[in-house]
Motif scaffolding. Structure first.
Motif, PDB file in Angstrom:
ATOM      1  N   TYR A 165       0.727  -1.168   0.003  1.00 39.34           N
ATOM      2  CA  TYR A 165      -0.003   0.076  -0.038  1.00 39.34           C
ATOM      3  C   TYR A 165       0.978   1.257  -0.095  1.00 39.34           C
ATOM      4  CZ  TYR A 165       0.864   0.263   5.122  1.00 39.34           C
ATOM      5  OH  TYR A 165       1.210   0.175   6.368  1.00 39.34           O
ATOM      6  N   TYR A 166       1.930   1.172   0.539  1.00 40.70           N
ATOM      7  CA  TYR A 166       2.719   2.485   0.824  1.00 40.70           C
ATOM      8  C   TYR A 166       3.445   2.911  -0.767  1.00 40.70           C
ATOM      9  CZ  TYR A 166       6.218   5.932   2.162  1.00 40.70           C
ATOM     10  OH  TYR A 166       6.655   7.289   2.631  1.00 40.70           O
ATOM     11  N   ASN A 167       4.037   1.977  -1.568  1.00 44.50           N
ATOM     12  CA  ASN A 167       4.362   2.089  -2.845  1.00 44.50           C
ATOM     13  C   ASN A 167       3.245   2.488  -3.888  1.00 44.50           C
ATOM     14  OD1 ASN A 167       7.251   1.780  -2.098  1.00 44.50           O
ATOM     15  ND2 ASN A 167       7.053  -0.433  -2.872  1.00 44.50           N
ATOM     16  N   SER A 168       2.135   1.929  -3.550  1.00 45.27           N
ATOM     17  CA  SER A 168       0.975   1.998  -4.539  1.00 45.27           C
ATOM     18  C   SER A 168       0.467   3.517  -4.268  1.00 45.27           C
ATOM     19  CB  SER A 168      -0.150   1.061  -3.995  1.00 45.27           C
ATOM     20  OG  SER A 168       0.191  -0.229  -4.419  1.00 45.27           O
ATOM     21  N   VAL A 169       0.509   3.945  -3.123  1.00 46.21           N
ATOM     22  CA  VAL A 169      -0.141   5.475  -2.883  1.00 46.21           C
ATOM     23  C   VAL A 169       0.986   6.324  -3.600  1.00 46.21           C
ATOM     24  CG1 VAL A 169      -0.304   7.092  -0.999  1.00 46.21           C
ATOM     25  CG2 VAL A 169      -1.354   4.881  -0.619  1.00 46.21           C
ATOM     26  N   SER A 170       2.015   6.013  -3.335  1.00 44.53           N
ATOM     27  CA  SER A 170       3.182   6.940  -3.923  1.00 44.53           C
ATOM     28  C   SER A 170       3.156   7.162  -5.528  1.00 44.53           C
ATOM     29  CB  SER A 170       4.563   6.340  -3.618  1.00 44.53           C
ATOM     30  OG  SER A 170       5.750   7.253  -4.352  1.00 44.53           O
TER      31      SER A 170
END
Length: 319
Positions: A165-170
Motif C-alpha cells: 500500500y505504501y508504494n501504491s499510494v506513491s
C-alpha cells in the motif's frame, strides 16, 4: 583547485539536488519493529529458562532433551505471544483466509495455523512525490514536487486489496499529478496552486479509498519552469501591466478633456467667469512662486478699472 603539496588537482563537485526518491528511500519506517522484537526475545528467554529449570528440578541434572524441549517450547511461545504498538493494527490470517484484526497491545496466534499478514501503521504518513519534465497542455516541460499526507483507516483492506500500500499510494499520487499537469497550461499550474492541490487530493482519494486509505491533504512544494520561459513570461507580464497603465491613463485623459470642454462652454457663455478664472490662475502663480510675476498684457486687462466696472455691472445684471 590544487592542494598544498602540488599534487593532482581536486575538482569541486556541485551538490546534488534534492530527490523525492531519495527522501522516500531513506525514511525509516521500521521503528515499530524494535519493541516487538525485544518482546519476542524476552519471551523466548523466559520460556527457555523456565523449561530448563523445570527439567533440572525434575531430573536433578541438565539433559540434552530438556534443552531441546526448552528450545522448541520457546519457539512456540514466540510464535504464539505477540504485541502490537499503539499505532499498529495487525491483520491475522487463519489457513490463508482473513480471520481478524488485533492491536494495539498483547495478542495471541495459533502456531502454524494463523499467520500475521500485515502490521498496518495507522499514523499520518508523509510521502513525497513529483513529476519531472512533464508536458503541460501548451507543451511546456516543467518539474513539480509535492507532498502527500495520508493514513490507513482500514488495515484489512490495506492488506487484502493491494500488494504494497505504501508504494501504491506513491505511484498513484505521481500518476495523478502528471495527469493534472497535462490538462492545464503552464500559467494555470503556476497560478492555480491551491486548486491543483484540491484536485489532486480528490483524485488520489478516489483511487485509494478502496484500499482502506484516506488522503488528508496534498501540498505542492515547488514548481520549476524553464529559465527561457520564465524570461518570456516576465516580459509578457510587464507588457500586460504597461498596457493596463496606458489604458488607465487614456481613460483619465478622456475624462479631463470632457471636463475641459464643459468648462470652455461655460467660459464662452460668461465673460465674468472667464475673467475670474484668469484672476484665480494669476493668484495661484503668485502664491506658488512667492515673488513678483510679470503679467502679460492679456492678463492685465482683467485687473483694469474698466474691466472691474464691467464685471460689476455684469454681476448686477445677472442678479
Amino acid at each position: 583547485m590544487r592542494n598544498r603539496k602540488g599534487e593532482r588537482p581536486i575538482e569541486a563537485t556541485a551538490p546534488r539536488p534534492f530527490s523525492i526518491e531519495q527522501y522516500n528511500s531513506r525514511t525509516d519506517r521500521r521503528t515499530s519493529q524494535n519493541g516487538p522484537l525485544a518482546f519476542s526475545a524476552f519471551v523466548f528467554a523466559v520460556v527457555f529458562a523456565a523449561v530448563v529449570a523445570g527439567g533440572f528440578a525434575i531430573s536433578g541434572r541438565f539433559d540434552v532433551w530438556a534443552v531441546v524441549a526448552a528450545f522448541a517450547l520457546a519457539c512456540l511461545a514466540v510464535m504464539t505471544i505477540h504485541i502490537a504498538m499503539q499505532w499498529e493494527k495487525v491483520v491475522v490470517l487463519r489457513f490463508g483466509r482473513f480471520n481478524r484484526t488485533k492491536g494495539p497491545g498483547l495478542y495471541f496466534t495459533i502456531p502454524f495455523i494463523e499467520q500475521t499478514a500485515l502490521k498496518a501503521d495507522q499514523r499520518i504518513m508523509v510521502t513525497g512525490f513529483g513529476a519531472e519534465e512533464t508536458l503541460t497542455s501548451d507543451l511546456v516541460p516543467i518539474n513539480v514536487d509535492a507532498v502527500l499526507f495520508w493514513m490507513v483507516w482500514d488495515a484489512e483492506k490495506a492488506c487484502l486489496e493491494v500488494e504494497n500500500y505504501y508504494n501504491s499510494v506513491s505511484l498513484a499520487a505521481q500518476t495523478a499529478l502528471r495527469d493534472a499537469i497535462g490538462r492545464a497550461s503552464v500559467s494555470e499550474v503556476a497560478i492555480r496552486r491551491n486548486q491543483l492541490d484540491q484536485e489532486l487530493q480528490e483524485i488520489i482519494e478516489e483511487r485509494t479509498s478502496s484500499w482502506g486509505i484516506t488522503v488528508l491533504s496534498v501540498e505542492i512544494r515547488d514548481i520549476v519552469i524553464p529559465q527561457e520561459l520564465q524570461e518570456v513570461m516576465s516580459a509578457e507580464a510587464q507588457a500586460e501591466r504597461e498596457k493596463n497603465a496606458r489604458m488607465v491613463l487614456a481613460e483619465v485623459e478622456k475624462d479631463i478633456s470632457a471636463m475641459l470642454v464643459d468648462a470652455a462652454h461655460v467660459y464662452e457663455e460668461n465673460d465674468v467667469a472667464l475673467r475670474l478664472r484668469t484672476m484665480h490662475l494669476l493668484y495661484e502663480s503668485v502664491k506658488g512662486s512667492g515673488g513678483t510675476v510679470v503679467i502679460p498684457s492679456a492678463y492685465s486687462e482683467g485687473f483694469s478699472d474698466a474691466a472691474f466696472n464691467h464685471m460689476t455691472d455684469a454681476l448686477k445684471a445677472k442678479g
